[in-house]
Scaffold this motif. Sequence first.
Motif, PDB file in Angstrom:
ATOM      1  N   LYS A 169       2.968   3.829 -18.773  1.00 55.98           N
ATOM      2  CA  LYS A 169       2.901   4.263 -17.756  1.00 55.98           C
ATOM      3  C   LYS A 169       3.108   4.290 -16.295  1.00 55.98           C
ATOM      4  CE  LYS A 169       4.583   7.999 -21.102  1.00 55.98           C
ATOM      5  NZ  LYS A 169       4.672   8.823 -21.390  1.00 55.98           N
ATOM      6  N   ASN A 170       1.797   3.749 -15.816  1.00 57.15           N
ATOM      7  CA  ASN A 170       0.979   3.468 -14.757  1.00 57.15           C
ATOM      8  C   ASN A 170       0.795   4.030 -14.055  1.00 57.15           C
ATOM      9  OD1 ASN A 170       0.256   1.500 -12.900  1.00 57.15           O
ATOM     10  ND2 ASN A 170       2.125   1.343 -11.686  1.00 57.15           N
ATOM     11  N   MET A 171       0.017   5.567 -14.815  1.00 62.00           N
ATOM     12  CA  MET A 171      -0.245   7.043 -14.076  1.00 62.00           C
ATOM     13  C   MET A 171      -1.941   6.011 -14.063  1.00 62.00           C
ATOM     14  SD  MET A 171       2.427   9.835 -15.718  1.00 62.00           S
ATOM     15  CE  MET A 171       1.659  10.809 -15.048  1.00 62.00           C
ATOM     16  N   GLY A 172      -2.786   7.429 -13.315  1.00 67.53           N
ATOM     17  CA  GLY A 172      -3.785   7.954 -13.651  1.00 67.53           C
ATOM     18  C   GLY A 172      -4.673   9.140 -14.263  1.00 67.53           C
ATOM     19  N   ILE A 173      -5.258   8.530 -15.178  1.00 71.20           N
ATOM     20  CA  ILE A 173      -5.671   9.669 -15.996  1.00 71.20           C
ATOM     21  C   ILE A 173      -7.039  10.310 -15.856  1.00 71.20           C
ATOM     22  CG2 ILE A 173      -6.334   8.373 -17.726  1.00 71.20           C
ATOM     23  CD1 ILE A 173      -4.866  10.511 -19.776  1.00 71.20           C
ATOM     24  N   LEU A 243     -18.133  17.201 -28.194  1.00 71.12           N
ATOM     25  CA  LEU A 243     -16.503  16.328 -28.295  1.00 71.12           C
ATOM     26  C   LEU A 243     -16.473  16.962 -26.778  1.00 71.12           C
ATOM     27  CD1 LEU A 243     -14.633  19.432 -30.527  1.00 71.12           C
ATOM     28  CD2 LEU A 243     -15.081  17.263 -30.923  1.00 71.12           C
ATOM     29  N   SER A 244     -16.224  15.733 -26.515  1.00 66.86           N
ATOM     30  CA  SER A 244     -15.137  15.386 -24.596  1.00 66.86           C
ATOM     31  C   SER A 244     -14.039  16.569 -24.147  1.00 66.86           C
ATOM     32  CB  SER A 244     -14.996  13.938 -24.249  1.00 66.86           C
ATOM     33  OG  SER A 244     -14.906  14.068 -22.729  1.00 66.86           O
ATOM     34  N   LEU A 245     -14.487  17.821 -23.591  1.00 63.06           N
ATOM     35  CA  LEU A 245     -13.099  18.933 -22.880  1.00 63.06           C
ATOM     36  C   LEU A 245     -13.866  18.701 -21.334  1.00 63.06           C
ATOM     37  CD1 LEU A 245     -14.682  21.358 -25.080  1.00 63.06           C
ATOM     38  CD2 LEU A 245     -13.056  19.764 -25.498  1.00 63.06           C
ATOM     39  N   HIS A 246     -12.006  19.101 -20.202  1.00 65.04           N
ATOM     40  CA  HIS A 246     -11.471  19.012 -19.446  1.00 65.04           C
ATOM     41  C   HIS A 246     -11.745  20.494 -18.825  1.00 65.04           C
ATOM     42  CE1 HIS A 246     -10.771  14.453 -20.310  1.00 65.04           C
ATOM     43  NE2 HIS A 246     -11.376  14.551 -18.752  1.00 65.04           N
ATOM     44  N   ASP A 247     -11.771  20.451 -18.594  1.00 64.46           N
ATOM     45  CA  ASP A 247     -11.147  22.353 -18.101  1.00 64.46           C
ATOM     46  C   ASP A 247      -9.974  22.067 -17.924  1.00 64.46           C
ATOM     47  OD1 ASP A 247     -11.080  24.418 -16.803  1.00 64.46           O
ATOM     48  OD2 ASP A 247     -12.020  24.615 -14.539  1.00 64.46           O
ATOM     49  N   ILE A 248      -8.982  22.194 -18.497  1.00 64.16           N
ATOM     50  CA  ILE A 248      -7.508  22.248 -17.496  1.00 64.16           C
ATOM     51  C   ILE A 248      -6.735  23.124 -18.294  1.00 64.16           C
ATOM     52  CG2 ILE A 248      -5.092  21.780 -19.902  1.00 64.16           C
ATOM     53  CD1 ILE A 248      -7.456  20.612 -21.991  1.00 64.16           C
ATOM     54  N   GLN A 249      -6.155  23.343 -16.490  1.00 67.30           N
ATOM     55  CA  GLN A 249      -5.915  23.842 -15.549  1.00 67.30           C
ATOM     56  C   GLN A 249      -4.043  23.862 -15.738  1.00 67.30           C
ATOM     57  OE1 GLN A 249      -7.914  24.659 -12.260  1.00 67.30           O
ATOM     58  NE2 GLN A 249      -9.899  24.638 -12.892  1.00 67.30           N
ATOM     59  N   PRO A 250      -3.259  24.851 -15.675  1.00 66.81           N
ATOM     60  CA  PRO A 250      -1.889  24.659 -15.849  1.00 66.81           C
ATOM     61  C   PRO A 250      -1.160  24.713 -14.255  1.00 66.81           C
ATOM     62  CG  PRO A 250      -2.325  26.916 -16.615  1.00 66.81           C
ATOM     63  CD  PRO A 250      -3.854  25.486 -16.712  1.00 66.81           C
ATOM     64  N   TYR A 284     -17.367  17.138 -17.459  1.00 63.71           N
ATOM     65  CA  TYR A 284     -17.513  16.390 -15.903  1.00 63.71           C
ATOM     66  C   TYR A 284     -17.346  17.668 -14.860  1.00 63.71           C
ATOM     67  CZ  TYR A 284     -20.299  13.256 -19.075  1.00 63.71           C
ATOM     68  OH  TYR A 284     -21.671  13.106 -19.757  1.00 63.71           O
ATOM     69  N   THR A 285     -15.532  17.654 -15.147  1.00 66.59           N
ATOM     70  CA  THR A 285     -14.277  17.413 -14.371  1.00 66.59           C
ATOM     71  C   THR A 285     -12.868  18.516 -15.057  1.00 66.59           C
ATOM     72  OG1 THR A 285     -13.047  16.654 -11.967  1.00 66.59           O
ATOM     73  CG2 THR A 285     -13.208  15.654 -14.666  1.00 66.59           C
ATOM     74  N   ARG A 286     -12.710  18.897 -14.072  1.00 64.77           N
ATOM     75  CA  ARG A 286     -11.162  20.014 -14.212  1.00 64.77           C
ATOM     76  C   ARG A 286      -9.963  18.554 -14.538  1.00 64.77           C
ATOM     77  NH1 ARG A 286      -8.020  23.711  -9.625  1.00 64.77           N
ATOM     78  NH2 ARG A 286      -8.655  21.517  -8.027  1.00 64.77           N
ATOM     79  N   THR A 287      -9.147  18.914 -15.066  1.00 60.47           N
ATOM     80  CA  THR A 287      -7.665  18.369 -15.289  1.00 60.47           C
ATOM     81  C   THR A 287      -6.547  19.184 -14.873  1.00 60.47           C
ATOM     82  OG1 THR A 287      -8.644  16.891 -16.737  1.00 60.47           O
ATOM     83  CG2 THR A 287      -5.773  17.217 -16.507  1.00 60.47           C
ATOM     84  N   LEU A 288      -5.606  19.287 -13.999  1.00 57.90           N
ATOM     85  CA  LEU A 288      -4.949  19.627 -13.518  1.00 57.90           C
ATOM     86  C   LEU A 288      -3.130  19.140 -14.444  1.00 57.90           C
ATOM     87  CD1 LEU A 288      -5.232  20.210  -9.599  1.00 57.90           C
ATOM     88  CD2 LEU A 288      -5.737  21.950 -11.748  1.00 57.90           C
ATOM     89  N   VAL A 289      -2.823  19.702 -15.076  1.00 56.60           N
ATOM     90  CA  VAL A 289      -0.997  20.177 -15.482  1.00 56.60           C
ATOM     91  C   VAL A 289      -0.218  20.793 -15.254  1.00 56.60           C
ATOM     92  CG1 VAL A 289      -2.345  19.036 -17.936  1.00 56.60           C
ATOM     93  CG2 VAL A 289      -1.651  21.830 -17.309  1.00 56.60           C
ATOM     94  N   ASN A 290       0.933  20.349 -14.354  1.00 59.66           N
ATOM     95  CA  ASN A 290       2.378  20.354 -14.702  1.00 59.66           C
ATOM     96  C   ASN A 290       3.766  20.408 -15.114  1.00 59.66           C
ATOM     97  OD1 ASN A 290       3.353  18.107 -13.760  1.00 59.66           O
ATOM     98  ND2 ASN A 290       3.598  18.521 -12.364  1.00 59.66           N
ATOM     99  N   ALA A 291       4.346  21.058 -15.887  1.00 63.28           N
ATOM    100  CA  ALA A 291       5.161  21.090 -16.839  1.00 63.28           C
ATOM    101  C   ALA A 291       5.604  18.969 -17.040  1.00 63.28           C
ATOM    102  CB  ALA A 291       6.533  20.974 -16.661  1.00 63.28           C
ATOM    103  N   GLU A 292       5.285  18.550 -16.561  1.00 56.46           N
ATOM    104  CA  GLU A 292       5.878  16.597 -16.610  1.00 56.46           C
ATOM    105  C   GLU A 292       3.910  16.077 -17.653  1.00 56.46           C
ATOM    106  OE1 GLU A 292       8.515  15.561 -16.484  1.00 56.46           O
ATOM    107  OE2 GLU A 292       9.205  17.974 -16.084  1.00 56.46           O
ATOM    108  N   LEU A 295      -1.953  16.013 -13.742  1.00 59.57           N
ATOM    109  CA  LEU A 295      -1.627  15.805 -12.457  1.00 59.57           C
ATOM    110  C   LEU A 295      -2.950  14.668 -11.923  1.00 59.57           C
ATOM    111  CD1 LEU A 295       0.030  18.439 -10.916  1.00 59.57           C
ATOM    112  CD2 LEU A 295       1.125  16.726 -11.079  1.00 59.57           C
ATOM    113  N   PRO A 296      -2.851  14.483 -10.677  1.00 59.04           N
ATOM    114  CA  PRO A 296      -4.229  13.869  -9.568  1.00 59.04           C
ATOM    115  C   PRO A 296      -4.937  14.572  -8.906  1.00 59.04           C
ATOM    116  CG  PRO A 296      -1.912  12.719  -8.189  1.00 59.04           C
ATOM    117  CD  PRO A 296      -1.271  13.880  -9.465  1.00 59.04           C
ATOM    118  N   ALA A 297      -6.260  14.523  -8.840  1.00 57.28           N
ATOM    119  CA  ALA A 297      -6.735  15.597  -8.280  1.00 57.28           C
ATOM    120  C   ALA A 297      -6.494  15.837  -6.733  1.00 57.28           C
ATOM    121  CB  ALA A 297      -8.043  15.236  -8.116  1.00 57.28           C
ATOM    122  N   PRO A 298      -6.474  16.808  -6.588  1.00 61.89           N
ATOM    123  CA  PRO A 298      -5.735  17.513  -5.117  1.00 61.89           C
ATOM    124  C   PRO A 298      -6.531  16.172  -4.192  1.00 61.89           C
ATOM    125  CG  PRO A 298      -7.091  19.113  -6.147  1.00 61.89           C
ATOM    126  CD  PRO A 298      -7.568  17.783  -6.407  1.00 61.89           C
TER     127      PRO A 298
END
Length: 415
Positions: A169-173, A243-250, A284-292, A295-298
Motif C-alpha cells: 500500500k506504499n505506507m510506512g511501518i 518477542l518483538s513488541l512495540h509500545d502501541i499507543q492509540p 525499541y520504540t512506540r507505534t501510534l495508531v488511529n482508527a485507520e 501513523l508515522p512518528a510525530p
Amino acid sequence: MKQFMLGASTAAYQVEGNNVQSDFWVMEQLEHSSFKERSGDAVDHYHRYEEDIKLMKAAGLNAYRFSIEWARVEPEKGRYCEAEINHYREVLACCQANGITPVVTMHHFSSPQWLIKEGGWESEKVVAYFRDYCAYVAAQLGDQMKYICTINEANMRLQMTSVMRTFAKNMGINLQIGVNLELPEQFMVGRREACAAFGGVAAVNTFLDPCTEAGDLLIMQAHEAARDAMKAKCPHLAIGITLSLHDIQPVEGGEEVARQHWAEEFTHYLPYLQKDDFFGLQNYTRTLVNAEGELPAPEHAKRTQMEYEFYPQALEHVIRRVHSELKIPILITENGIATLDDTERVAFIEEVLGGVKRCLQDEIPVIGYLHWSLMDNFEWQLGYSRNFGLISVDRATQTRKPKDSFYQLTKSWNQ
C-alpha cells in the motif's frame, strides 16, 4: 537488585563471520540480493569472543546474550559437528571464567541451508528438526548454561507479513529489524533466484519471510517442543522465548486498532508461554495508531538511523503491559538505538534504566537488561550501515573501541 543481569546482546550471524552453511549466506550471494552488502568476516567475534567478553567484564557487566548458530552445529541434516560444539563450549567457559552469566539463544533468525530445502519455517517438519537440535545442544552444553531463549522474536514472521501488506500500500511501518525494501523489482527477481539456489524449491521460507497462520503456529510448537526436550535433558535450565513488541499507543479513536495490533504481536501467543520460566522482551520504540491504522512518528520527533522515533519511554510502558498479562519473570533481551551520535545512546540508556528501576520498585519481576547490541555489526539486509553498538569496530583491522555508552550501563544502574 544484586542478582540483576546487566549486559548486552549479539546474534551469531551478525557478529561471528563466515557462517557459510546458513540460509542468509546463500541469500547474500544472489545476483539480485536484497542484502546491501555481504557479511564476510563480520566483526570476527567467532575468533575474538574472549577479547569481547573481557571487555564486558572490565565495564562491570555481568551478563551476555549470544546465539548458537544452528547451521554450524548441524551443517547437514542429522549430522552434528563436534568441533563447533567445542567452540561454543569454550565461549561458555570464557563467560563463566569472567563472571559473565551466559544467556543463550538457540535460534536467532538464521537457519541451516538444508532446513530451507526441506520447506523451512512453513513445513511441519521444522518442529522435530528444531527440537532435536536443541536437545543435542542441551545434552552437550547444558551443564554450562542456565538461561536459554529458544527462538528470537518468534513473532517476526508475522510482523514481516504485516510489512509486506503495508508495503504493497506504499505506507510506512515500524519494523524492529534491518530489512531493505528500497528496490521492489530487484526483490522479486531475487526471490526467484533464491528458489533456484535452494535446490528449486517452490517458495523460500526463511525465518524472515512472511508466514501463514499455520506457519506462525509452527514456531510456537517448535518452541514448546524444544523447551520440553531441553528440560528433559537438563531440568535446571530456565527457558523462555523472545518477542518483538512495540509500545502501541492509540490516538483519535484508535483503541480497537491498537487492541488488534497488540493481540497480533503478543496476546495470541500467551497460551504457549504458560510453562516458560521467563519472558524475553524486546522493544525499541512506540507505534501510534488511529482508527485507520499505523501513523508515522510525530513530525518533529527525533529519529534514529532505523527511522524509529527516539522514544526510550516505550520500554517501561511495554514492561508494565506485559506484566499485567503474563505473570512470569521478564528479561529485557534487546533494547537500544541505531545512531552515530553516542550521546543519544547515553541519554537513551539513562532513561530506559530509570524506567526499569521504577518497574522493580513496583515489584515487577524484571530479572535483567541486555542492551542491543554489544558491538556495531551486520544489520541483516541493511549491511553495516546501522550503528547499534556499545563498541565500535574498525572492520579493516577488527580493532574494538568502546564508546561512552558502553560504560553508561553500569554508571546509570548504580546511580
